[in-house]
Design a protein around this motif. Sequence first.
Motif, short mmCIF file in Angstrom:
data_model
loop_
_atom_site.label_atom_id
_atom_site.label_comp_id
_atom_site.label_asym_id
_atom_site.label_seq_id
_atom_site.Cartn_x
_atom_site.Cartn_y
_atom_site.Cartn_z
N SER A 167 0.81 -1.22 0.00
CA SER A 167 0.00 0.00 0.00
C SER A 167 0.84 1.27 0.00
O SER A 167 0.31 2.37 0.06
CB SER A 167 -0.92 0.01 1.23
OG SER A 167 -1.72 -1.14 1.27
N PHE A 168 2.16 1.10 -0.05
CA PHE A 168 3.06 2.26 0.00
C PHE A 168 3.85 2.37 -1.30
O PHE A 168 4.24 1.36 -1.90
CB PHE A 168 4.04 2.13 1.16
CG PHE A 168 3.42 2.33 2.51
CD1 PHE A 168 3.45 3.57 3.13
CD2 PHE A 168 2.79 1.28 3.16
CE1 PHE A 168 2.86 3.76 4.37
CE2 PHE A 168 2.20 1.46 4.40
CZ PHE A 168 2.24 2.72 5.01
N SER A 169 4.07 3.61 -1.72
CA SER A 169 5.00 3.88 -2.81
C SER A 169 6.39 4.07 -2.21
O SER A 169 6.52 4.69 -1.14
CB SER A 169 4.60 5.14 -3.57
OG SER A 169 3.34 4.97 -4.18
N MET A 170 7.40 3.57 -2.88
CA MET A 170 8.76 3.66 -2.35
C MET A 170 9.71 4.16 -3.44
O MET A 170 9.65 3.74 -4.59
CB MET A 170 9.23 2.30 -1.84
CG MET A 170 10.52 2.37 -1.00
SD MET A 170 12.06 2.44 -1.96
CE MET A 170 12.20 0.73 -2.50
N GLU A 171 10.57 5.11 -3.04
CA GLU A 171 11.63 5.59 -3.91
C GLU A 171 12.92 5.65 -3.10
O GLU A 171 12.89 5.77 -1.86
CB GLU A 171 11.31 6.98 -4.46
CG GLU A 171 10.15 7.02 -5.45
CD GLU A 171 10.48 6.34 -6.78
OE1 GLU A 171 11.67 6.35 -7.15
OE2 GLU A 171 9.55 5.84 -7.44
N ALA A 172 14.04 5.59 -3.78
CA ALA A 172 15.35 5.65 -3.11
C ALA A 172 16.10 6.89 -3.57
O ALA A 172 15.93 7.37 -4.70
CB ALA A 172 16.16 4.40 -3.41
N ALA A 173 16.92 7.44 -2.67
CA ALA A 173 17.73 8.61 -3.01
C ALA A 173 19.02 8.57 -2.20
O ALA A 173 19.03 8.19 -1.02
CB ALA A 173 16.97 9.90 -2.71
N TYR A 174 20.10 8.92 -2.83
CA TYR A 174 21.41 8.98 -2.16
C TYR A 174 21.55 10.32 -1.42
O TYR A 174 20.87 11.29 -1.73
CB TYR A 174 22.53 8.78 -3.16
CG TYR A 174 22.62 7.36 -3.66
CD1 TYR A 174 23.51 6.44 -3.09
CD2 TYR A 174 21.80 6.92 -4.70
CE1 TYR A 174 23.58 5.13 -3.54
CE2 TYR A 174 21.86 5.61 -5.15
CZ TYR A 174 22.74 4.72 -4.57
OH TYR A 174 22.79 3.41 -5.00
N ILE A 175 22.45 10.34 -0.45
CA ILE A 175 22.62 11.54 0.37
C ILE A 175 23.52 12.54 -0.36
O ILE A 175 24.68 12.22 -0.67
CB ILE A 175 23.19 11.21 1.75
CG1 ILE A 175 22.25 10.28 2.51
CG2 ILE A 175 23.40 12.48 2.58
CD1 ILE A 175 22.57 8.82 2.44
N GLY A 176 22.98 13.74 -0.64
CA GLY A 176 23.75 14.75 -1.35
C GLY A 176 24.47 15.70 -0.42
O GLY A 176 25.69 15.86 -0.49
#
Length: 408
Positions: A185-194
């Motif tokens: 039920s959740f959308s998930m995205e990933a991001a690196y630390i800038g």
Amino acid sequence: MKFSFYVALRYLFSKKSHNAINLISLVSVIGIAIASMALVCTLSVYNGFNDLISSLFSTFDPDLKITPEKGKTFVLPDEFMRTLTLLEGVETISPVIEGNVLVKYNDRQVPAIIKGVADNFAETTKIDSILLDGTFVLKDEIVNYANFGAGLASLLGVRSGFVYPVELYVPKRNATVNLLQPASSFSMEAAYIGAVFATNQQVYDDQYMLVPLELTRTLFDYDKEITALEIKAKKGTDIPTLQKEIKNLLGGEYVVKDRYQQQETSFKMMKIEKWITYLTLSFILMIAIFNVVGSLSMLIIEKKNDAATLRSLGADKSLISSIFLLEGWLISLFGALLGIISGVLLCLAQSYFGLLRLSSVSGTFVIDAYPVRVDFMDIFYILLTVLFFGWFSAWYPVRYALKSHSIG
């Protein structure tokens, strides 16, 4: 009136037959001066902190921010966008999407506010000037980057250059919760630390993270919707005039806020604290001013024969009473002027030399010394307060003397 003022001025500076009257008058002037000086210095410190907070918010908040009157998101028609861009005072426009998100890194999970920004966000704000770690970057050819507030980064235990990305979770739009598989039920995205930034404002440092606008569109399942439009004005532009112009252009469906309105609660709280302090110190000032009652009462008794002489020469009661009223006012006025001048000089010394420091160790706080800014409207209000209470403190003994025929 000129005659009354001349006599009152002579009474103020002439030597009295009883030294106690001179002493009480001097105490009255000094008391009013100290209270007035305290008001000038205290209100100026509040002004200084107000300017400091405004400058801290200016590194993150835009000059103007457009949000919908109703609802959370909106789609601004292309013609409006083109018109806004062509306005004389507008330098850059940056669309924004804000929302709540759950951030996960390893075994740590923290609720946060995600702010999706366009590539020109660094031009709209002064984000580069508040970076603690890393370089502000939103994306490259391969991955997306998240830029964290210092407090949020600390809670997650992350910093720039970490090998593994953070995971971002939000509930899917228009989806029912699957109790057997809640994760679906959740959308998930990933991001690196800038990068890690610090505005020195808890509301931003502990909750906010900046990511590419496209990432938030995917995460929240938005097409062209945005939650806000941030505008940077050209240098020297009159912000209230530009704000009014944009309001007239967009109509009543949108709200256009300047920096103060974006942080209305914080600035209102500071203003309330400032005026509560003003009222408190005004009460002390009022007590100091009412020393004039004793000084003027004794002066009226001493000058009783002078008043009788003036009556014999044809002066009426109003002329004689105005002399003593002006005398009381002059005591208050001289005390106020002495205090205001001393307060302004102290504020200037604090501004240039930092006499009163926040900490003995440099760099402990955002600034090392108390900030001050003298506002001449504050000085006007202080002077008005002194003259107001000064009139009442002079009116009472003169009225009593008239009733008892001491000067009549």
